[in-house]
Enzyme design. Sequence first.
Site, short mmCIF file in Angstrom:
data_model
loop_
_atom_site.label_atom_id
_atom_site.label_comp_id
_atom_site.label_asym_id
_atom_site.label_seq_id
_atom_site.Cartn_x
_atom_site.Cartn_y
_atom_site.Cartn_z
N GLN A 123 1.45 21.63 23.83
CA GLN A 123 0.83 22.02 22.55
C GLN A 123 0.97 23.51 22.25
O GLN A 123 0.83 23.92 21.11
CB GLN A 123 -0.65 21.63 22.55
CG GLN A 123 -0.88 20.13 22.54
CD GLN A 123 -2.35 19.79 22.61
OE1 GLN A 123 -2.94 19.80 23.69
NE2 GLN A 123 -2.97 19.54 21.48
N GLY A 134 -9.60 19.55 25.84
CA GLY A 134 -8.39 19.45 26.66
C GLY A 134 -7.25 20.16 25.95
O GLY A 134 -7.31 20.38 24.73
N HIS A 158 -4.74 11.19 27.36
CA HIS A 158 -4.30 11.87 26.13
C HIS A 158 -3.42 13.08 26.49
O HIS A 158 -2.38 13.31 25.86
CB HIS A 158 -5.55 12.27 25.35
CG HIS A 158 -5.33 13.07 24.10
ND1 HIS A 158 -5.67 12.60 22.85
CD2 HIS A 158 -4.85 14.33 23.91
CE1 HIS A 158 -5.37 13.53 21.95
NE2 HIS A 158 -4.89 14.60 22.57
N CYS A 201 -7.19 15.38 18.06
CA CYS A 201 -6.19 16.19 18.75
C CYS A 201 -6.08 17.52 18.04
O CYS A 201 -6.01 17.57 16.81
CB CYS A 201 -4.84 15.47 18.74
SG CYS A 201 -3.54 16.37 19.62
O1 GNR Z 1 -10.54 18.31 21.77
C1 GNR Z 1 -10.11 17.16 21.93
N1 GNR Z 1 -10.96 16.12 21.83
C2 GNR Z 1 -10.63 14.82 22.18
C3 GNR Z 1 -11.50 13.80 21.80
C4 GNR Z 1 -11.25 12.49 22.15
C5 GNR Z 1 -10.12 12.19 22.87
C6 GNR Z 1 -9.22 13.19 23.25
C7 GNR Z 1 -9.49 14.50 22.91
S1 GNR Z 1 -8.41 15.74 23.41
C8 GNR Z 1 -8.67 16.94 22.17
C9 GNR Z 1 -7.92 18.22 22.49
C10 GNR Z 1 -6.44 17.93 22.48
O2 GNR Z 1 -5.79 17.78 21.49
N2 GNR Z 1 -5.87 17.82 23.64
O3 GNR Z 1 -4.56 17.51 23.71
NI NI Z 2 -4.11 16.41 21.88
#
Ligand code: GNR
Ligand code: NI
Length: 174
Positions: A51, A46, A133, A91
């Site tokens: 970001q 995601g 998230h 994240c």
């Molecule tokens: O890549 C991502 N993996 C993830 C794993 C568990 C819960 C949320 C995430 S989101 C993250 C990418 C990210 O920072 N998105 O804002």
């Molecule tokens: Ni994130």
Amino acid sequence: MTSLSILLFPDPLLRRTAAPVENVDGAVVELIDKMLDTMYAAPGIGLAATQVDVHRRIVVIDVSDESDSPLVLVNPELVLAEGEGEMQEGCLSIPGVYETIKRPSEVRVRAVNREGEPYELDADGLLAVCIQHEIDHLDGKLFVDYLSPLKRSRIRRKMEKLMRDGDDDDEAPT
Ligand code: GNR
Ligand code: NI
């Protein structure tokens, strides 16, 4: 392929509230496509526009194993959140940190897609976590905000040290 650079915690720009997108015009579609490239390259499941220092309400997600199911959420809004679950979260803005976070386990989100059409999506599991998230990012919120102040300040100091000293093993000694 364009990879946008990703802001790192504790950058105060990650705390800005993103503004709604009025129109999914060509510039927005271009940004969406660059965000998808950036997410896949990272790699991540995601990415929120916040970001990449664009403070507009745009999210891309792909939780599929094959990374072949991109989801685009413009102006995403939770219309339902129920149940409770725990998931280990990471994240791209806080690399190397993984913590178990408690959130609603099932959500319904309303958003606009890459074609500018509104839609609703029911989600559970990892997708439900990821949607929450990413919406948090648009509101200037990070998953470490759900941790104790002590844990959060330890993570902040670790990140600040990483950024001072670098995380490169094969750097020339100075
Ligand atoms: O890549 C991502 N993996 C993830 C794993 C568990 C819960 C949320 C995430 S989101 C993250 C990418 C990210 O920072 N998105 O804002
Ligand atoms: Ni994130």
